[in-house]
Write a protein that holds these residues in place. Structure first.
Motif, mmCIF file in Angstrom:
data_model
loop_
_atom_site.group_PDB
_atom_site.id
_atom_site.type_symbol
_atom_site.label_atom_id
_atom_site.label_comp_id
_atom_site.label_asym_id
_atom_site.label_seq_id
_atom_site.Cartn_x
_atom_site.Cartn_y
_atom_site.Cartn_z
ATOM 1 N N ASN A 35 29.838 6.915 23.055
ATOM 2 C CA ASN A 35 31.170 7.129 22.494
ATOM 3 C C ASN A 35 31.842 5.826 22.074
ATOM 4 O O ASN A 35 32.591 5.799 21.096
ATOM 5 C CB ASN A 35 32.076 7.853 23.497
ATOM 6 N N ASN A 36 31.600 4.753 22.808
ATOM 7 C CA ASN A 36 32.251 3.473 22.533
ATOM 8 C C ASN A 36 31.511 2.609 21.523
ATOM 9 O O ASN A 36 32.013 1.544 21.154
ATOM 10 C CB ASN A 36 32.467 2.707 23.829
ATOM 11 N N GLU B 277 29.555 7.628 27.682
ATOM 12 C CA GLU B 277 30.622 6.676 27.382
ATOM 13 C C GLU B 277 30.109 5.527 26.518
ATOM 14 O O GLU B 277 30.781 5.076 25.592
ATOM 15 C CB GLU B 277 31.230 6.134 28.675
ATOM 16 N N LYS C 30 33.283 7.973 19.112
ATOM 17 C CA LYS C 30 34.235 8.964 19.614
ATOM 18 C C LYS C 30 35.338 9.226 18.597
ATOM 19 O O LYS C 30 35.720 10.379 18.364
ATOM 20 C CB LYS C 30 34.831 8.501 20.944
#
Length: 128
Positions: free
Chosen positions: A93-94, A90, A6
């Motif tokens: 992104n992480n 998520e 991200k």
């Protein structure tokens, strides 16, 4: 340096916006920012590919099997599928990536950046 996917995507997009706005910097800082952008580009492209696969996996489809687009960049999705999509997004992104570049020191440069760009470049660029 380790950053998340991200962070890499946001920084790349901020650098793209800076280039379009023709932000004035010294040649040495400009070259450093260009190198940073080049290092981030493969991460951006990889993210875009994975995100497209998620859209293909989770998007609702019409009677022809085509993705139902609600508006540009937004697709129809059921609430249940939406939760799974957001969870997978998520996770991506992480994910941490190793970026082989040192932070760029732009202290002393007379550069005017918006808050979004400052936040996106935090950690990759030394501003204060």
């Amino acid at each position: 340096m380790k950053i998340t996917v991200k962070q890499a995507v946001r920084a790349y997009l901020a650098l793209e916006a800076m280039a379009k706005e023709d932000i004035k910097v010294s040649p040495s800082v400009g070259m450093c920012l260009i190198r940073l952008k080049r290092k981030l580009k493969p991460e951006m492209e990889s993210f875009a590919e994975v995100e497209q696969k998620l859209v293909q996996q989770y998007a609702e489809r019409d009677e022809n099997g085509d993705i139902q687009w609600v508006e540009q960049g937004r697709f129809a999705i059921t609430p249940e599928q939406g939760e799974a999509y957001l969870r997978d997004l998520e996770e991506i992104n992480n994910a941490e990536i190793k970026l082989l570049i040192d932070p760029i020191d732009i202290r002393g440069e007379d550069i005017r950046l918006g808050l979004e760009a400052i936040e996106a470049l935090d950690g990759l660029v030394i501003m204060e």
